[in-house]
Design an enzyme around this catalytic site. Structure first.
Site, PDB file in Angstrom:
ATOM      1  CG  ASP A  18      -1.763   1.187   1.397  1.00 44.82           C
ATOM      2  OD1 ASP A  18      -2.418   1.562   0.405  1.00 44.82           O
ATOM      3  OD2 ASP A  18      -1.771   1.786   2.487  1.00 44.82           O
ATOM      4  CG  ASP A  20      -1.857   7.851   0.455  1.00 46.44           C
ATOM      5  OD1 ASP A  20      -0.763   8.227   0.005  1.00 46.44           O
ATOM      6  OD2 ASP A  20      -2.952   8.171  -0.053  1.00 46.44           O
ATOM      7  CG  ASP A 229      -2.079   2.261   6.654  1.00 42.91           C
ATOM      8  OD1 ASP A 229      -2.424   1.982   5.482  1.00 42.91           O
ATOM      9  OD2 ASP A 229      -2.297   3.364   7.182  1.00 42.91           O
TER      10      ASP A 229
END
Length: 302
Positions: A18, A20, A229
């Site tokens: 991922d 961001d 996250d």
């Protein structure tokens, strides 16, 4: 147990990440912290695949910033896969990627115009404004996110999804899920906003497709590592062999449960580097180093 012991030294491996709050810092969107880890992976010939809600335009700008060219990209929460022809991966029959010469694209989701039409029906039935990127300006999005106006413009160039900036409580979002499903849509919460795609579109499906490409090119199985996250990353983390959930900016973890999940204490890109260093620190540069089995792994790029 060292992280490097998770990997079979006789088998090639890939990293799906991922962006961001994972590879990139939360507020500045900078890759500075993770850059040394990316360089280490490049030196070891390990392909890194960006897997994000970010658009093709956004990911292209990030690749250019990092000096990365020959890697696949999973964009808009798995709605499309873009692969450079130079990788040697089998993409026969894929369409040319719009605006990206030398790259091929496979669309897995609905076009954005169709998504917006279906969203309009949800708005009409529920009375919810469901304000999205199409309803605000580049300057508005820059103010909401801290992005530059130029970066905000890239974020709004969506081909297969719509991002909603509407602020609603969890109960209302849960109630809206049925309305989205009625229209053949899915809505997932990322680190900041909600992204709507066609039903059945998710990061996991795209990750599995990319793994199959590499296994076809290599002629054998590969090991996969995933880092994320947020709850939006659950499909990604469920699709890989070794899944790592990084701590959020406040030090907690997203409420996410999947078998074999490793929770990492490092926050965002700090945790990203922690994982990569742990996987690579095997005591010898030859144990996990991969041979140039495709043009990608032999290139000068990550």
């Amino acid at each position: 147990m060292p992280l490097s012991s998770l990997l079979d030294p006789a088998s090639p491996w890939l990293v799906f990440t991922d962006l961001d709050g994972t590879l990139l810092e939360w507020s500045s969107y900078s890759p500075k912290i993770a850059r040394p880890g990316l360089l280490r992976l490049r030196e070891r010939g390990v392909p890194v695949v960006f897997c994000s809600s970010k658009t093709a335009t956004e990911q292209r700008a990030l690749r250019q910033e990092l000096g990365i060219r020959a890697i696949p990209a999973i964009v808009e929460n798995g709605a499309a896969i873009i692969v450079p022809e130079s990788t040697g991966l089998p993409t026969a029959g894929w369409e040319p990627a719009p605006g990206e010469p030398g790259r091929r694209a496979l669309a897995l989701g609905l076009p954005v115009a169709e998504i917006q039409t279906r969203l309009d029906r949800v708005r009409a039935r529920t009375g919810q404004a469901l304000r999205g990127y199409r309803d605000i300006s580049d300057a508005d999005l820059a103010e909401l996110t801290g992005l530059s106006v130029e970066s905000a413009a890239r974020a709004r160039q969506r081909d297969f999804s719509e991002t909603l900036v509407e602020v609603l409580d969890d109960e209302t979002w849960a109630q809206l899920d049925a309305e989205f499903a009625r229209e053949g849509l899915e809505c997932r919460h990322g680190g900041r906003f909600h992204t709507v795609t066609g039903a059945g579109t998710d990061k996991g499906r795209a990750v599995r497709q990319v793994i199959e490409l590499y296994e076809s090119a290599y002629g054998r199985s590969v090991q996969s590592v995933g880092l994320g996250d947020s709850a939006n990353d659950k499909p990604l983390l469920e699709a890989v062999d070794h899944a790592f959930l990084l701590a959020l900016e406040n030090g907690s973890w997203a409420d996410l449960a999947t078998d074999g999940l490793h929770r990492v204490g490092g926050r965002g890109p700090y945790g990203w580097v922690e994982v990569v260093d742990g996987l690579l620190d095997d005591g010898t540069d030859d144990t996990v180093k991969q041979k140039s089995e495709t043009a990608e792994t032999g290139s000068a790029d990550v």
